[in-house]
Design an enzyme around this catalytic site. Sequence first.
Site, PDB file in Angstrom:
ATOM      1  N   GLU A 161     -54.926 -72.206  42.095  1.00 18.99           N
ATOM      2  CA  GLU A 161     -56.014 -72.323  41.127  1.00 18.99           C
ATOM      3  C   GLU A 161     -56.175 -73.788  40.728  1.00 18.99           C
ATOM      4  OE1 GLU A 161     -56.745 -68.349  38.967  1.00 18.99           O
ATOM      5  OE2 GLU A 161     -55.214 -69.395  37.848  1.00 18.99           O
ATOM      6  N   GLY A 192     -60.910 -64.820  36.639  1.00 17.06           N
ATOM      7  CA  GLY A 192     -60.847 -64.857  35.183  1.00 17.06           C
ATOM      8  C   GLY A 192     -62.086 -64.222  34.568  1.00 17.06           C
ATOM      9  N   GLY A 193     -63.009 -65.063  34.109  1.00 13.72           N
ATOM     10  CA  GLY A 193     -64.179 -64.599  33.362  1.00 13.72           C
ATOM     11  C   GLY A 193     -64.944 -63.450  34.013  1.00 13.72           C
ATOM     12  N   GLU A 216     -52.904 -72.468  32.287  1.00 17.27           N
ATOM     13  CA  GLU A 216     -53.067 -72.439  30.819  1.00 17.27           C
ATOM     14  C   GLU A 216     -51.710 -72.326  30.136  1.00 17.27           C
ATOM     15  OE1 GLU A 216     -56.003 -69.349  30.877  1.00 17.27           O
ATOM     16  OE2 GLU A 216     -57.412 -70.758  31.787  1.00 17.27           O
ATOM     17  N   GLY A 226     -62.801 -71.761  34.799  1.00 17.11           N
ATOM     18  CA  GLY A 226     -63.713 -71.613  33.673  1.00 17.11           C
ATOM     19  C   GLY A 226     -64.828 -72.639  33.635  1.00 17.11           C
ATOM     20  N   ASN A 274     -57.625 -61.509  35.769  1.00 14.37           N
ATOM     21  CA  ASN A 274     -56.816 -62.021  34.662  1.00 14.37           C
ATOM     22  C   ASN A 274     -57.705 -62.067  33.425  1.00 14.37           C
ATOM     23  OD1 ASN A 274     -55.270 -63.454  32.872  1.00 14.37           O
ATOM     24  ND2 ASN A 274     -55.254 -65.367  34.045  1.00 14.37           N
ATOM     25  N   TRP A 275     -57.471 -61.139  32.514  1.00  8.57           N
ATOM     26  CA  TRP A 275     -58.336 -61.054  31.328  1.00  8.57           C
ATOM     27  C   TRP A 275     -58.011 -62.113  30.280  1.00  8.57           C
ATOM     28  CZ3 TRP A 275     -59.797 -55.361  29.661  1.00  8.57           C
ATOM     29  CH2 TRP A 275     -60.518 -54.765  30.694  1.00  8.57           C
ATOM     30  N   LYS A 276     -56.887 -62.795  30.459  1.00  2.41           N
ATOM     31  CA  LYS A 276     -56.474 -63.828  29.493  1.00  2.41           C
ATOM     32  C   LYS A 276     -56.452 -63.235  28.070  1.00  2.41           C
ATOM     33  CE  LYS A 276     -58.196 -67.199  32.748  1.00  2.41           C
ATOM     34  NZ  LYS A 276     -58.684 -68.540  33.028  1.00  2.41           N
TER      35      LYS A 276
HETATM   36  P1  13P Z   1     -62.155 -68.242  35.887  1.00  6.60           P
HETATM   37  O1  13P Z   1     -62.431 -67.237  36.975  1.00  6.60           O
HETATM   38  O2  13P Z   1     -62.728 -67.835  34.548  1.00  6.60           O
HETATM   39  O3  13P Z   1     -62.501 -69.624  36.305  1.00  6.60           O
HETATM   40  O4  13P Z   1     -60.556 -68.222  35.650  1.00  6.60           O
HETATM   41  C1  13P Z   1     -59.723 -68.308  36.742  1.00  6.60           C
HETATM   42  C2  13P Z   1     -58.339 -68.052  36.312  1.00  6.60           C
HETATM   43  O5  13P Z   1     -57.750 -68.840  35.592  1.00  6.60           O
HETATM   44  C3  13P Z   1     -57.695 -66.793  36.735  1.00  6.60           C
HETATM   45  O6  13P Z   1     -56.341 -66.790  36.458  1.00  6.60           O
END
Ligand code: 13P
Length: 258
Positions: free
Chosen positions: A173, A239-240, A105, A179, A15-17
């Site tokens: 999650e 995510g990251g 989020e 994050g 998930n690149w957000k």
């Molecule tokens: P991180 O891996 O950056 O903690 O993010 C997880 C996430 O929200 C994936 O949707």
Amino acid sequence: MGIAGRKIRPLVAGNWKMNGDKASLAEAEAVRDALLGPFASLAADVMIAPPVTLLAGFAAALGGGPVLLAGQDCHPRPCGAHTGDIAAEMLKESGASAVIVGHSERRADHGETNAEVRAKAEAAHRAGIGAIVCIGETKDERIAGLTLDVVRRQLKESMPEISTAANTVLAYEPVWAIGTGLTPTAEDVKDVHAAIRDVLVDLFGMEGDKMRILYGGSVKPDNAAVLMAVENVDGALVGGASLKASDFLAIVRTYVGE
Ligand code: 13P
């Protein structure tokens, strides 16, 4: 259960957000190249959810290859006066085979309720793409011992009745792990995923036993193998660490069958 004993084909989704630009295609292409080459024996599906601005371009470059594409959100309706929103049908036309709905989020920044998340998942099904439904407790809820209550309730209220293993993936999650670099212990993940599996079987019978349950929240190359080996963890929502091909591939590598 070891990787070799898995009955469910895992999914590793990035998930690149709100990150990435046209130049980031190089990272996605590096993932594709690895899946066509050194990771060709991969026993998992791999997906990237870039920002919607990049979706069609990524689909043109990667379409038909081993990297699946997803959107990060959709509107419940197929069209209409909803400025700034994107329909599931539009995501599909742009090359997405799935959409993430109910990410914490979105729930926090846009006040999305379980009912709205469910409507979005139904929209994905209507459009003929998969829904990745996200649930998870906050730090306060965990401290208060409410994790399983919260997760069970989100699950029951967010999942469409017509959910199947083919059209719906669940992502657990914990909000406090996203994050932050913090993760639950493998034992905690096992307990929550077992509770999720029980609810899925209650709701969907045999189909619930086949649904993929992803873990998300600070999945990194150095903790992926431990988290992914936990019973009822059928992949990761990253995510990251999905933004750099080398890190994402190190996580994906957990599923290279040898
Ligand atoms: P991180 O891996 O950056 O903690 O993010 C997880 C996430 O929200 C994936 O949707």
